[in-house]
Design a protein around this motif. Structure first.
Motif, PDB file in Angstrom:
ATOM      1  N   TYR A   1       0.805  -1.219   0.000  1.00 50.28           N
ATOM      2  CA  TYR A   1       0.000   0.000   0.000  1.00 50.28           C
ATOM      3  C   TYR A   1       0.839   1.271   0.000  1.00 50.28           C
ATOM      4  O   TYR A   1       0.428   2.293  -0.572  1.00 50.28           O
ATOM      5  CB  TYR A   1      -0.993   0.009   1.171  1.00 50.28           C
ATOM      6  CG  TYR A   1      -0.397  -0.262   2.517  1.00 50.28           C
ATOM      7  CD1 TYR A   1       0.141   0.756   3.299  1.00 50.28           C
ATOM      8  CD2 TYR A   1      -0.377  -1.563   3.037  1.00 50.28           C
ATOM      9  CE1 TYR A   1       0.687   0.488   4.539  1.00 50.28           C
ATOM     10  CE2 TYR A   1       0.170  -1.835   4.277  1.00 50.28           C
ATOM     11  CZ  TYR A   1       0.696  -0.809   5.030  1.00 50.28           C
ATOM     12  OH  TYR A   1       1.252  -1.076   6.267  1.00 50.28           O
ATOM     13  N   THR A   2       2.027   1.250   0.592  1.00 51.25           N
ATOM     14  CA  THR A   2       2.841   2.468   0.635  1.00 51.25           C
ATOM     15  C   THR A   2       3.384   2.836  -0.750  1.00 51.25           C
ATOM     16  O   THR A   2       3.172   3.963  -1.219  1.00 51.25           O
ATOM     17  CB  THR A   2       3.982   2.334   1.649  1.00 51.25           C
ATOM     18  OG1 THR A   2       3.422   2.174   2.968  1.00 51.25           O
ATOM     19  CG2 THR A   2       4.871   3.576   1.651  1.00 51.25           C
TER      20      THR A   2
ATOM     21  N   LYS B   1      -0.126   9.010  -6.264  1.00 50.96           N
ATOM     22  CA  LYS B   1       0.036  10.455  -6.055  1.00 50.96           C
ATOM     23  C   LYS B   1       0.826  11.075  -7.207  1.00 50.96           C
ATOM     24  O   LYS B   1       0.481  12.144  -7.722  1.00 50.96           O
ATOM     25  CB  LYS B   1       0.775  10.721  -4.740  1.00 50.96           C
ATOM     26  CG  LYS B   1       0.006  10.384  -3.484  1.00 50.96           C
ATOM     27  CD  LYS B   1       0.881  10.628  -2.260  1.00 50.96           C
ATOM     28  CE  LYS B   1       0.261  10.102  -0.989  1.00 50.96           C
ATOM     29  NZ  LYS B   1       1.141  10.322   0.200  1.00 50.96           N
TER      30      LYS B   1
ATOM     31  N   GLU C   1      -4.438  14.742   0.224  1.00 49.63           N
ATOM     32  CA  GLU C   1      -4.146  14.927  -1.198  1.00 49.63           C
ATOM     33  C   GLU C   1      -5.248  15.696  -1.922  1.00 49.63           C
ATOM     34  O   GLU C   1      -5.110  16.038  -3.092  1.00 49.63           O
ATOM     35  CB  GLU C   1      -3.935  13.574  -1.879  1.00 49.63           C
ATOM     36  CG  GLU C   1      -2.680  12.847  -1.435  1.00 49.63           C
ATOM     37  CD  GLU C   1      -1.415  13.635  -1.752  1.00 49.63           C
ATOM     38  OE1 GLU C   1      -1.280  14.110  -2.895  1.00 49.63           O
ATOM     39  OE2 GLU C   1      -0.576  13.785  -0.846  1.00 49.63           O
TER      40      GLU C   1
ATOM     41  N   TRP D   1      -5.355   5.803   3.861  1.00 48.27           N
ATOM     42  CA  TRP D   1      -4.698   6.704   4.820  1.00 48.27           C
ATOM     43  C   TRP D   1      -3.472   7.357   4.181  1.00 48.27           C
ATOM     44  O   TRP D   1      -3.141   8.499   4.490  1.00 48.27           O
ATOM     45  CB  TRP D   1      -4.305   5.936   6.077  1.00 48.27           C
ATOM     46  CG  TRP D   1      -5.480   5.367   6.829  1.00 48.27           C
ATOM     47  CD1 TRP D   1      -6.788   5.767   6.737  1.00 48.27           C
ATOM     48  CD2 TRP D   1      -5.462   4.273   7.741  1.00 48.27           C
ATOM     49  NE1 TRP D   1      -7.579   4.994   7.549  1.00 48.27           N
ATOM     50  CE2 TRP D   1      -6.803   4.062   8.185  1.00 48.27           C
ATOM     51  CE3 TRP D   1      -4.459   3.436   8.237  1.00 48.27           C
ATOM     52  CZ2 TRP D   1      -7.144   3.062   9.098  1.00 48.27           C
ATOM     53  CZ3 TRP D   1      -4.799   2.445   9.152  1.00 48.27           C
ATOM     54  CH2 TRP D   1      -6.127   2.265   9.578  1.00 48.27           C
ATOM     55  N   LYS D   2      -2.808   6.627   3.287  1.00 51.59           N
ATOM     56  CA  LYS D   2      -1.640   7.181   2.603  1.00 51.59           C
ATOM     57  C   LYS D   2      -2.029   8.307   1.632  1.00 51.59           C
ATOM     58  O   LYS D   2      -1.164   9.095   1.232  1.00 51.59           O
ATOM     59  CB  LYS D   2      -0.897   6.078   1.832  1.00 51.59           C
ATOM     60  CG  LYS D   2      -0.261   5.013   2.719  1.00 51.59           C
ATOM     61  CD  LYS D   2       0.900   5.572   3.518  1.00 51.59           C
ATOM     62  CE  LYS D   2       1.563   4.489   4.356  1.00 51.59           C
ATOM     63  NZ  LYS D   2       2.709   5.022   5.147  1.00 51.59           N
TER      64      LYS D   2
ATOM     65  N   LYS E   1      -4.315  10.578   2.389  1.00 52.30           N
ATOM     66  CA  LYS E   1      -4.886  11.674   3.180  1.00 52.30           C
ATOM     67  C   LYS E   1      -4.185  12.987   2.822  1.00 52.30           C
ATOM     68  O   LYS E   1      -3.001  13.027   2.522  1.00 52.30           O
ATOM     69  CB  LYS E   1      -4.717  11.381   4.670  1.00 52.30           C
ATOM     70  CG  LYS E   1      -5.427  12.371   5.577  1.00 52.30           C
ATOM     71  CD  LYS E   1      -5.258  11.979   7.035  1.00 52.30           C
ATOM     72  CE  LYS E   1      -5.980  12.958   7.949  1.00 52.30           C
ATOM     73  NZ  LYS E   1      -5.820  12.605   9.386  1.00 52.30           N
TER      74      LYS E   1
ATOM     75  N   ARG F   1      -5.431   1.203   4.941  1.00 57.44           N
ATOM     76  CA  ARG F   1      -4.068   1.731   5.020  1.00 57.44           C
ATOM     77  C   ARG F   1      -3.674   2.437   3.727  1.00 57.44           C
ATOM     78  O   ARG F   1      -2.950   3.446   3.765  1.00 57.44           O
ATOM     79  CB  ARG F   1      -3.084   0.596   5.335  1.00 57.44           C
ATOM     80  CG  ARG F   1      -3.320  -0.064   6.690  1.00 57.44           C
ATOM     81  CD  ARG F   1      -2.509  -1.339   6.848  1.00 57.44           C
ATOM     82  NE  ARG F   1      -2.869  -2.338   5.853  1.00 57.44           N
ATOM     83  CZ  ARG F   1      -2.341  -3.563   5.788  1.00 57.44           C
ATOM     84  NH1 ARG F   1      -1.414  -3.917   6.679  1.00 57.44           N
ATOM     85  NH2 ARG F   1      -2.721  -4.420   4.864  1.00 57.44           N
ATOM     86  N   ALA F   2      -4.147   1.924   2.593  1.00 59.86           N
ATOM     87  CA  ALA F   2      -3.879   2.585   1.312  1.00 59.86           C
ATOM     88  C   ALA F   2      -4.542   3.953   1.271  1.00 59.86           C
ATOM     89  O   ALA F   2      -3.959   4.936   0.807  1.00 59.86           O
ATOM     90  CB  ALA F   2      -4.375   1.710   0.164  1.00 59.86           C
TER      91      ALA F   2
ATOM     92  N   ALA G   1       0.392   3.789  -3.150  1.00 59.50           N
ATOM     93  CA  ALA G   1      -0.138   5.136  -2.936  1.00 59.50           C
ATOM     94  C   ALA G   1       0.829   6.204  -3.423  1.00 59.50           C
ATOM     95  O   ALA G   1       0.415   7.206  -4.022  1.00 59.50           O
ATOM     96  CB  ALA G   1      -0.451   5.344  -1.461  1.00 59.50           C
ATOM     97  N   ALA G   2       2.115   5.985  -3.201  1.00 55.44           N
ATOM     98  CA  ALA G   2       3.114   6.959  -3.643  1.00 55.44           C
ATOM     99  C   ALA G   2       3.083   7.110  -5.157  1.00 55.44           C
ATOM    100  O   ALA G   2       3.174   8.224  -5.690  1.00 55.44           O
ATOM    101  CB  ALA G   2       4.502   6.532  -3.175  1.00 55.44           C
TER     102      ALA G   2
END
Length: 244
Positions: free
Chosen positions: A123-124, A131, A159, A154-155, A157, A151-152, A127-128
């Motif tokens: 997920y980190t 973005k 934006e 939340w990453k 948030k 969790r995905a 999401a990066a």
């Protein structure tokens, strides 16, 4: 976030129905460029799924397992874009599109729901990358971000996008995270629950995946919009317009 605040942050076309994996049918396969063009042609919002490849790119396809939609074994997250383009094709012969190809095709003519498909807790980086690929959008109201994995979301948030947590009956415990996102995207059978009806009075609720008129009519009193397939777009748009 209250419903009025969320509605101010999204394109109103989202409330007229969302074509699941594009407006696909027997001619246009799901999550293909033709299905997305068909949604644009019908002026209806569309939903799609993004996965992260080994070369840190986003491709649009529903399953991590490639077998169902390409007929060949493989895992998306274990392939590069080059490998996917050269060795796999959708069932109608189309290439698996990249997210950038879809963004260029749609060009914000209709709004888009982007589902983040998490694989092995990625997920980190997922999401990066999302973005990064959304940096060039003109109006963030044209995009909603959804995922089954909170969790995905939340990453994503801060934006500027409205986020919806996907909740299904099989994993309904994720409903407890509803206050951490702006809205919910629920399996349609859940709208019959009193807790959901109470939530929907003050918050935005989408339901998925509506495939019949019976499901549509049963859901309409308890949701703000629907994600649909196998139904004519005009019927869904008409029903939601009449509801308003």
């Amino acid at each position: 976030m209250k419903k009025t605040e969320v509605l101010a942050r999204v394109n109103p076309l989202f409330l007229k129905g969302i074509a699941h994996r594009g407006l696909h049918n027997e001619e246009f396969t799901e999550n293909g460029l033709k299905a997305f063009q068909n949604a644009v042609d019908h002026h209806v919002a569309l939903e799609l799924d993004v996965h992260l490849t080994t070369d840190n790119q986003l491709v649009v396809i529903h399953d991590s397992d490639l077998k169902r939609v390409t007929g060949k074994e493989g895992i998306v997250e274990e392939k590069s874009v080059k490998e996917l383009k050269e060795n796999y094709h959708l069932l109608d012969g189309e290439e698996i599109p990249t997210f950038q190809e879809v963004l260029s095709l749609v060009h914000e003519q209709v709004p888009m729901v982007v589902e983040m498909k998490v694989y092995n807790k990625n997920y980190t980086p997922l999401a990066a990358r999302l973005k990064e690929e959304l940096k060039g959008v003109k109006d963030k109201k044209n995009y909603m971000i959804i995922s089954f994995d909170p969790r995905a979301l939340w990453k994503m948030k801060n934006e500027g996008y409205v986020r919806q947590l996907l909740v299904c009956v099989a994993h309904e415990w994720t409903y407890c995270f509803r206050s951490t996102v702006e809205s919910l995207d629920l399996e349609y059978t859940m709208v019959q629950e009193k807790r959901v009806q109470k939530y929907q009075k003050k918050h935005l609720v989408n339901v998925w995946t509506i495939e019949t008129e019976e499901q549509l009519n049963a859901s309409l009193p308890y949701c703000d919009t629907v994600t649909f397939q196998k139904l004519p777009a005009e019927k869904v748009v008409g029903a939601l317009t009449e509801k308003k």
